[in-house]
Design a protein around this motif. Structure first.
Motif, PDB file in Angstrom:
ATOM      1  N   SER A 261     -23.198 -45.977  23.046  1.00 46.83           N
ATOM      2  CA  SER A 261     -22.926 -47.408  22.898  1.00 46.83           C
ATOM      3  C   SER A 261     -21.508 -47.760  23.339  1.00 46.83           C
ATOM      4  O   SER A 261     -21.289 -48.785  23.997  1.00 46.83           O
ATOM      5  CB  SER A 261     -23.149 -47.831  21.440  1.00 46.83           C
ATOM      6  N   ILE A 262     -20.536 -46.932  22.972  1.00 46.47           N
ATOM      7  CA  ILE A 262     -19.147 -47.195  23.365  1.00 46.47           C
ATOM      8  C   ILE A 262     -18.991 -47.084  24.880  1.00 46.47           C
ATOM      9  O   ILE A 262     -18.270 -47.875  25.513  1.00 46.47           O
ATOM     10  CB  ILE A 262     -18.187 -46.234  22.638  1.00 46.47           C
ATOM     11  N   GLU A 263     -19.684 -46.133  25.495  1.00 49.65           N
ATOM     12  CA  GLU A 263     -19.630 -46.016  26.958  1.00 49.65           C
ATOM     13  C   GLU A 263     -20.214 -47.265  27.620  1.00 49.65           C
ATOM     14  O   GLU A 263     -19.612 -47.817  28.557  1.00 49.65           O
ATOM     15  CB  GLU A 263     -20.396 -44.775  27.419  1.00 49.65           C
ATOM     16  N   LYS A 264     -21.350 -47.730  27.150  1.00 49.13           N
ATOM     17  CA  LYS A 264     -21.963 -48.938  27.715  1.00 49.13           C
ATOM     18  C   LYS A 264     -21.048 -50.150  27.540  1.00 49.13           C
ATOM     19  O   LYS A 264     -20.876 -50.958  28.458  1.00 49.13           O
ATOM     20  CB  LYS A 264     -23.308 -49.215  27.038  1.00 49.13           C
ATOM     21  N   LEU A 265     -20.436 -50.265  26.359  1.00 48.24           N
ATOM     22  CA  LEU A 265     -19.548 -51.398  26.098  1.00 48.24           C
ATOM     23  C   LEU A 265     -18.339 -51.354  27.022  1.00 48.24           C
ATOM     24  O   LEU A 265     -17.904 -52.399  27.539  1.00 48.24           O
ATOM     25  CB  LEU A 265     -19.105 -51.378  24.638  1.00 48.24           C
ATOM     26  N   SER A 266     -17.784 -50.179  27.246  1.00 54.23           N
ATOM     27  CA  SER A 266     -16.619 -50.065  28.137  1.00 54.23           C
ATOM     28  C   SER A 266     -16.978 -50.484  29.556  1.00 54.23           C
ATOM     29  O   SER A 266     -16.176 -51.120  30.253  1.00 54.23           O
ATOM     30  CB  SER A 266     -16.072 -48.636  28.129  1.00 54.23           C
ATOM     31  N   GLN A 267     -18.169 -50.182  29.982  1.00 51.53           N
ATOM     32  CA  GLN A 267     -18.606 -50.552  31.311  1.00 51.53           C
ATOM     33  C   GLN A 267     -18.736 -52.063  31.449  1.00 51.53           C
ATOM     34  O   GLN A 267     -18.354 -52.659  32.466  1.00 51.53           O
ATOM     35  CB  GLN A 267     -19.947 -49.876  31.631  1.00 51.53           C
TER      36      GLN A 267
END
Length: 274
Positions: A261-267
């Protein structure tokens, strides 16, 4: 009424619905900067200070012991009663927080609020107030007129749980679980957000207050994140002004979902910044 900026949105809504004028006071890493509270009230005009000194919602800040003493003296000198919200006091992850403002109170100036809804279950809407007897009795009358009082069954359940010798063991297990999730989210932020945001590692509570380093269309960020099945709490809803902050919660998310989820949000954030 004076309150921290930012502060818990539901409390602000309650105060506003009661017709109170809210004045936000900035914070630093030690808590509310009480010296910036400009007491522009006329003689005899009522005022209060609402504060969440322990694992503040939404920032996670813990007011230092020195700041608590200074704040309490400031409020005593200025005859400014305090509402102390301690919803997260038992949810410490690294070390116990400083003693409450209420513990310093010998004159009934602090109205102390506690709850089990954060520690046990959100559906157990049972809390307590510690304050001057006349004030507590009046508030009890008001609550009875509004909703006929809290559920007797829920109160018996809470009494049994709090009286159980297993309760302390439960708290230890809860803290271990939350600490694991917090550490995973910090690890994910270090990996994917280090160049685009700042944050402090919370010592307890549920939340990480994330400040984006560059301006972003926050409403657009909300909707784009929602398409990725990520529900965001924008920082502006807790504040008295717009900001570039997000309140991230690690309390209920499954551990295996945190990194993804954090990776998707950063993107999504980087897409808006480009």
């Amino acid at each position: 009424m004076y309150t921290e900026a930012p502060s818990y949105i539901k409390s602000l809504q309650v105060f506003q619905s009661a017709g109170m004028k809210l004045l936000g006071v900035n914070m630093d890493r030690e808590g509310i900067q009480y010296w910036n509270a400009v007491l522009e009230r006329r003689s005899g005009e009522d005022a209060l200070l609402y504060t969440i000194p322990t694992f503040q919602n939404p920032t996670g800040v813990v007011m230092s012991e020195m700041r608590r003493k200074e704040l309490f003296k400031f409020c005593m000198d200025n005859r400014l009663p305090i509402i102390e919200d301690d919803a997260y006091g038992d949810i410490w992850l690294d070390e116990e927080p400083p003693r409450s403002l209420k513990s310093m109170d010998e004159n009934g100036m602090v109205l102390y609020l506690g709850t089990v809804s954060k520690v046990l279950a959100p559906g157990l809407r049972i809390g307590w107030i510690v304050g001057a007897e006349s004030v507590v009795e009046r508030l009890g009358d008001v609550k009875m007129q509004m909703d006929y009082g809290a559920s007797s069954v829920s109160q018996w359940i809470v009494k049994a749980v709090l009286s159980s010798p297993q309760y302390d063991l439960y708290l230890e297990g809860m803290r271990e679980s939350l600490k694991s999730r917090r550490n995973l989210m910090i690890e994910a932020l270090e990996k994917y957000f280090k160049s685009i945001a700042d944050w402090q590692i919370p010592q307890g509570g549920f939340y990480i207050w994330l400040n984006l380093k560059h301006n972003v269309a926050m409403d657009q960020l909300f909707h784009l994140a929602l398409k990725e099945r990520i529900l965001l709490n924008l920082g502006s809803i807790y504040d008295f002004r717009k900001n570039n902050a997000l309140r991230l919660s690690y309390s209920y998310i499954d551990e295996e979902e945190i990194m993804v989820s954090i990776e998707k949000l950063s993107q999504v954030v980087q897409r808006l910044q480009s």
